[in-house]
Design an enzyme around this catalytic site. Structure first.
Site, PDB file in Angstrom:
ATOM      1  N   SER A  31      32.514  41.609  40.941  1.00 23.80           N
ATOM      2  CA  SER A  31      32.219  42.571  41.995  1.00 23.80           C
ATOM      3  C   SER A  31      32.401  41.888  43.358  1.00 23.80           C
ATOM      4  O   SER A  31      33.454  41.313  43.601  1.00 23.80           O
ATOM      5  CB  SER A  31      30.808  43.144  41.794  1.00 23.80           C
ATOM      6  N   HIS A  37      30.185  49.144  35.455  1.00 23.17           N
ATOM      7  CA  HIS A  37      30.433  48.114  36.456  1.00 23.17           C
ATOM      8  C   HIS A  37      30.028  46.725  35.960  1.00 23.17           C
ATOM      9  O   HIS A  37      30.605  45.725  36.364  1.00 23.17           O
ATOM     10  CB  HIS A  37      29.683  48.465  37.740  1.00 23.17           C
TER      11      HIS A  37
END
Length: 259
Positions: free
Chosen positions: A94, A230
């Site tokens: 991320s 995610h």
């Protein structure tokens, strides 16, 4: 970097049981810390040295001023890398992928270009953030709700008032950095191979965004897509390493050949 800060507080060093042929530097996600990735040691080959970046506001760096830019996160890591790192692959998850990108650029400028960069669940650094959090607009409860929606942070920490007070400032700082970052430098293209990972159900960085890393890779990037959101790797860590280790082996094998 604060003068009294030890390099080992900025870069955790977790070697394997044999001399390393390759070092893997992991840069955590927004709000993440080195401890969250320490368990990766047991999944890596013994000859891959695990290095993990620790950002300001966490662990031994808790009393430092919080970062305001990706450079504030990346440069102390570069400065704290062990002298005997050797051949290095840089991995980020991320926001950590953006930090990894800037680490790779800084190493290139120092004529220490890494063997490769692996980005995970992140937009290409030349693109704007398509899913900003805007932490400056959120009170603590709203920010906690946004963090829980993204996953990756223990809800027990977020639900404990005392622990929440400790972690929220660094999380706010990280998300503000992630919101604003976009590389506009003319030399954004890297000189090392780039691989990209992501989850097939990631609502933050959809699969079709991952190929954008081709813009800085200098070659077409075909993402490694795994089941999950995610934080896809948390849902099947063994499956993740089954895909990651062959990517690392391409660098380790070329190192062995060169030797």
């Amino acid at each position: 970097m604060t003068a009294s800060l030890a390099p080992e507080d900025v870069v955790w060093d977790l070697p394997g049981d044999t001399p390393h042929r390759l070092s893997l530097l992991v840069l955590p996600h927004a709000g993440g810390n080195a401890h969250a990735y320490g368990g990766w040691r047991e999944h890596l080959p013994a000859d891959v040295r695990l290095l993990i970046g620790q950002y300001p506001g966490r662990g031994a760096r808790y009393c430092e001023d919080l970062a305001v830019s990706v450079d504030d996160l990346a440069q102390p890591v570069v400065d704290s890398l062990p002298a005997d790192t050797g051949d290095l692959v840089v991995f980020g998850h991320s926001m950590g992928s953006l930090v990894a990108f800037e680490v790779a650029r800084a190493l290139r400028a120092a004529e220490r270009t890494p063997r490769g960069l692996i980005a995970s669940a992140c937009r290409a650094p030349v693109l704007p953030n398509q899913c900003p959090v805007h932490p400056e607009r959120l009170d603590d409860d709203q920010l906690v709700a946004a963090i829980k929606a993204r996953g990756g942070t223990d809800d027990g920490i977020l639900d404990d008032p005392e622990l929440r007070e400790i972690v929220l400032p660094s999380i706010r700082a990280d998300f503000a950095i992630d919101d604003a970052y976009r590389c506009t430098a003319p030399d954004a293209r890297l000189d090392c191979p780039v691989a990209v990972f992501g989850g097939d159900a990631d609502p933050i960085v959809p699969v079709d965004m991952l190929a954008g890393w081709s813009q800085v890779a200098g070659h077409e990037v075909v993402p490694h897509v795994l089941p999950g959101d995610h934080f896809y790797f948390q849902q099947d860590l063994r499956g993740f390493f089954d895909r990651l280790i062959p990517v690392l082996n391409t660098h380790r094998d070329s190192t062995a050949t060169a030797a």
